[in-house]
Design an enzyme around this catalytic site. Structure first.
Site, short mmCIF file in Angstrom:
data_model
loop_
_atom_site.label_atom_id
_atom_site.label_comp_id
_atom_site.label_asym_id
_atom_site.label_seq_id
_atom_site.Cartn_x
_atom_site.Cartn_y
_atom_site.Cartn_z
N GLU A 111 13.46 40.89 -63.94
CA GLU A 111 12.67 41.25 -65.13
C GLU A 111 11.23 40.66 -64.93
O GLU A 111 10.18 41.19 -65.92
CB GLU A 111 13.24 40.76 -66.46
CG GLU A 111 13.06 38.94 -66.48
CD GLU A 111 14.01 38.07 -65.68
OE1 GLU A 111 14.69 38.29 -64.95
OE2 GLU A 111 13.78 36.83 -65.90
N CYS A 116 18.39 33.61 -61.62
CA CYS A 116 17.46 32.12 -61.76
C CYS A 116 18.67 30.83 -61.86
O CYS A 116 19.33 30.92 -61.33
CB CYS A 116 16.38 32.31 -62.58
SG CYS A 116 15.15 31.12 -61.99
N HIS A 154 13.48 36.58 -60.32
CA HIS A 154 13.56 37.18 -61.75
C HIS A 154 13.23 38.69 -61.63
O HIS A 154 12.01 39.21 -61.40
CB HIS A 154 12.49 36.60 -62.63
CG HIS A 154 12.73 35.08 -62.85
ND1 HIS A 154 13.28 34.80 -64.04
CD2 HIS A 154 12.26 33.94 -62.63
CE1 HIS A 154 13.18 33.53 -64.28
NE2 HIS A 154 12.90 33.12 -63.40
#
Lengths: 260, 405, 205
Positions: C187, C82, C185
């Site tokens: 995650e 990001c 992202h």
């Protein structure tokens, strides 16, 4: 927005360490343990979670430890709202996994904090929640309800337009107070007319992310509004815990919009 | 050296186990129970026809909005039972007791069934802070039956809704063919309805806060239901040929039911309790009971059952680690606390306050009376039997008074 | 292959815990570092996460001494996520400060890049890529209002394999022999994100 690109956020309200569901932002009813609820939502492929701490919005003290516990249960974005102010530890919240900050009262009471927040965290990570208690379509004046002190703030949409741009907020969540916990057939039409007014009176906001919440009770209602091109998504509360307005509680997430 | 039964899977770790006839004391009991159960169910409801049972339920619940209460846990048995009942024409109120440990699978299956069958649905949600503390109290008390909390709460939930909606029937998915093997006394607490025991353990290990949201249902409450308010519990699956594999296939096809990888998968705590806590602290493997039921009802071969028993109760090491971590997190326990818990010796439930005297002296006889009153012997036959007994007892008394000359 | 050693840079602008939590599910030795001195010479890969504003991010990188460390190129492999990905570039229209310049391109605003004249891109977007890119086509989670464009990337950084957001020219991810970056992202992208990390660990790190 074509249907498959719609954002659908699962809204979970907490008070203390309990998950609750309000009606018209009052009378919180116990829903269960937020940890297990979020775990189930994550497994159901909820796209995003919006966690609102209704207790913290009064005390202005986010429960950092608890937020850490909860964020461990989800592998999708977590937005947090509830008592965010200049005293909030934004860095800590970010490190704990909060990926979007939802402001309400502080937008009006401490606007410099919101600007500062945006300059640190980036526009796309700051959302403004507008809780509409009344909307005068003729005059274009919004009545915004404040959960902090249960007062009402009157604001012309055009003024809101300027404030939002100046504060560098990247997302607006429009919620009609009356519909909270009460979905009905008239809900989509009301949102449609509100959004239409935004379109004409607050055109600069359309390039931001626009979401609506409260009262959306079914996938059909979501789809019925999907023709509004600048509408990016929905925040659903009742739908994820009391599908089809049942008395009983069932944690669920609309399959069509799941990311599984 | 542990020895085991050649017919079922029970062994000497169970109290009172011994080899008997073709099998052991346990499977002999299963078989005799199977017969008694059929008689009981039949005679309790005075019929062995499903349609007649269904009609009787409708009649008995005519003053209620619903054809009885159905307790849906989300597990295979309860889902299948519900499906069958509705197919037979009943419209019960579906209730679910939420103790905070639901899995996504259970939520999914409950939702699919309730939505597709168009039934009303209500829940009783126990305050997590209360249930958590109760579980911790039971853990600290070192008693074997922590799931007694779940069992009593589930029964209490059904009973409360029955009272609320004036229902005379409570329907469940419990059944003999997968559950009929008697549970060894030392593997769980014999009286799940022992409210006094829960309160006694809470008093000693809890924090004194009120237990308002916990739906107690005591032995007394149950007898009241049976004899006074006349609420009956019906295990509908005992009236059918219940086969798990077929049930899974049917439910999957009709409701997008998601099958559970193994029993009790619908609750994270239950699977951790049975798969990890029971074997590691108490040396108990409840699968022996479950598999024995399946073997005796012809749904599983003994060979296959033996093979599965040799494997860990947790087929997936990752899942065990996940469940353990989740358990520790929700109980706010450290690994050390878990380790010392596992090391401590068991303390029997009877060490704490309990209703066992009431259970033995009043409940068990009352149940015998109940079964007798509902048995198939005609009234005249009963009267003759009572008369005979009376005469015999007088004769005996007379003989004793006067002695033999 | 023995467990690769990964250092996650904590420069005060990121969701460190989420990244760590995700990476630690795979067979890797993870450490969070707050200063370049904490990075061992045998660390296989350095991860630069980031959630935030460009100028603030650059400032934080400089103040934590990681700016010069990263520019010096003493690391083996580098993953940017990001804002971390964006900072690998030279500049951004979001601010005035200079980026690391490891990638020869700059971030622009999203004007004209998104349907309905949106300037903020949030949500699960469909990503497509060249076959050799270790990413499964599908939806990943984005939230940003600036990004690299495929046009610029193709012109100025031809060594990079690219992934992009479908029907746009926004770069979703880029990978070369020793640098990888993702605008989305991983995650926060549920199972697909996890799969990507697994592949990176096995095939790239």
């Amino acid at each position: 927005m074509n249907g498959s690109e719609l954002r659908v956020l699962a809204s979970l309200q907490i008070s203390g360490d309990e998950a609750v569901k309000t009606e018209q932002f009052r009378n919180p009813q116990y829903l269960g343990d937020p940890t297990n609820i979020l775990r189930i939502l994550d497994q159901k492929g909820a796209q995003e979670i919006l966690l609102s701490d209704i207790g913290a919005s009064k005390t202005k003290l986010p429960n950092y430890d608890f937020i850490r516990h909860l964020s461990e249960e989800v592998s999708v974005p977590l937005a947090y709202g509830g008592g965010l102010s200049e005293n909030s530890d934004i860095k800590l919240l970010t490190s704990l996994g909060v990926e979007r900050f939802v402001v309400n009262n502080s937008f009006f009471e401490a606007n410099s904090f919101v600007r500062e927040l945006s300059s640190q965290i980036g526009k796309s990570s700051v959302a403004l929640s507008l809780d509409i208690s009344h909307f005068d379509e003729e005059s274009g004046i919004l009545e915004l309800w404040s959960s902090l002190n249960s007062t009402v703030r009157r604001l012309p949409i055009s003024e809101l337009n300027e404030m939002v741009i100046a504060s560098k907020v990247g997302e607006i969540i429009i919620r009609v107070v009356e519909f909270d916990g009460r979905s009905s057939n008239s809900v989509p039409a009301r949102y449609r007319s509100i959004l239409k007014k935004f379109q004409t009176l607050a055109p600069d906001l359309l390039s931001l992310q626009i979401l609506i919440g409260t009262g959306i009770g079914s996938e059909d209602q979501i789809n019925s509004l999907s023709d509004i091109k600048f509408l990016d998504g929905f925040v659903v509360g009742t739908m994820i815990c009391r599908p089809q307005n049942s008395n009983g509680v069932l944690i669920t997430f609309p399959k069509t919009f799941s990311i599984l | 050296m542990k020895s085991s039964c050649p017919r079922c899977l029970m062994d000497s770790t169970a109290t009172g186990w011994k080899l008997l006839n073709k099998g052991c004391s346990y499977c002999e009991l299963y078989i005799s129970r199977e017969n008694i159960n059929k008689e009981n169910q039949i005679f309790q409801n005075k019929t062995n026809s499903l349609t007649e049972i269904v009609n009787e339920i409708k009649i008995r619940n005519k003053d209620s909005k619903y054809d009885g209460i159905f307790g849906l846990s989300g597990g295979l048995d309860s889902c299948y039972a519900l499906h069958k009942l509705v197919k037979l024409g009943l419209h019960p109120l579906v209730v679910h007791m939420d103790n905070g440990w639901n899995t996504e699978l259970a939520s999914n299956n409950i939702e699919k069934l309730v939505t597709k069958l168009g039934l009303d649905y209500e829940t009783h949600i126990i305050k997590w802070s209360t249930y958590k503390k109760l579980q911790i109290a039971f853990l600290n008390a070192d008693v074997v039956d922590i799931e007694m909390l779940y069992d009593q709460a589930a029964s209490g939930t059904c009973a409360n809704f029955a009272a609320k909606y004036n229902c005379k029937t409570i329907l469940t998915g419990s059944n003999h063919s997968t559950e009929g093997m008697p549970m060894p006394e030392n593997w769980s607490y014999v009286n799940k309805l022992d409210e006094r025991n829960i309160r006694a353990i809470w008093k000693k290990f809890g924090d004194g806060t009120p237990l308002e949201s916990f739906p107690f249902f005591s032995t007394r409450d149950f007898l009241k239901q049976l004899f006074i308010t006349r609420v009956k519990w019906v295990s509908i699956l005992d009236y059918l040929d219940y086969n798990r594999e077929e049930a899974i296939a049917e439910l999957t096809e009709l409701y997008e039911f998601k099958p559970y990888p193994f029993k009790h998968y619908e609750s994270v705590f239950t699977r951790f309790y049975q798969g990890y806590l029971l074997p590691n602290k108490f040396g108990i493997d409840k699968r022996k009971v479950h598999f024995s039921s399946l073997v005796l009802s012809g749904q599983l071969s003994r060979q296959e059952a033996e093979r599965q028993l040799k494997e860990s109760a947790y087929p997936d090491v990752d899942l065990l680690e996940q469940d353990k971590a989740y358990f520790l997190k929700r109980m706010s326990w450290t690994e050390d606390e878990l380790t010392s818990y596992l090391r401590r010796s068991e303390i029997p439930h009877s060490r704490y306050g309990n209703e066992m005297r009431f259970y033995e002296r009043i409940y068990l006889p009352a149940m015998k009376v109940y079964r007798f009153l509902n048995s198939p012997i005609k009234v005249s036959g009963k009267m003759r039997w009572i008369f005979k007994k009376f005469i015999r007892s007088i004769a005996k008394a007379g003989h004793e008074s006067f002695g033999s000359t | 292959m023995s467990s690769p050693r990964i250092s996650i840079i904590d420069y005060g602008v990121s969701n460190i815990n989420s990244v760590q939590r995700m990476l630690s599910q795979y067979d890797m030795e993870i450490s969070i570092v707050t200063s370049p001195l904490q990075i061992d010479t045998n660390v296989s890969c350095v991860v630069l996460p980031g959630v935030g504003n460009w100028d603030f991010g650059v400032q934080q990188l400089i103040e934590s001494q990681f700016f010069s460390y990263l520019q010096d190129g003493q690391w083996r492999k580098l993953i940017g996520i990001c804002l971390g990905f964006q900072l690998l570039g030279q500049s951004s229209q979001e601010g005035t400060k200079k980026g690391l310049g490891i990638l020869n391109m700059g971030c622009s605003n999203l004007l004209g890049q998104l349907p309905n004249n949106k300037l903020v891109n949030s949500g699960w977007k469909e990503v497509t890529s060249d076959a050799s890119f270790p990413i499964q086509d599908g939806r990943y989670y984005f939230t940003h209002s600036f990004g690299f464009t495929t046009k610029e990337a193709e012109e100025r950084e031809s060594r990079l394999e690219l992934a992009k957001i479908q029907f746009s020219s926004i770069v979703a991810g880029a990978i070369s022999e020793n640098v990888a970056g993702f605008q989305f992202h991983p995650e926060k992208s549920h199972s697909r994100g996890k799969l990507l990390v697994e592949r990176l660990r096995n095939e790239w790190i």
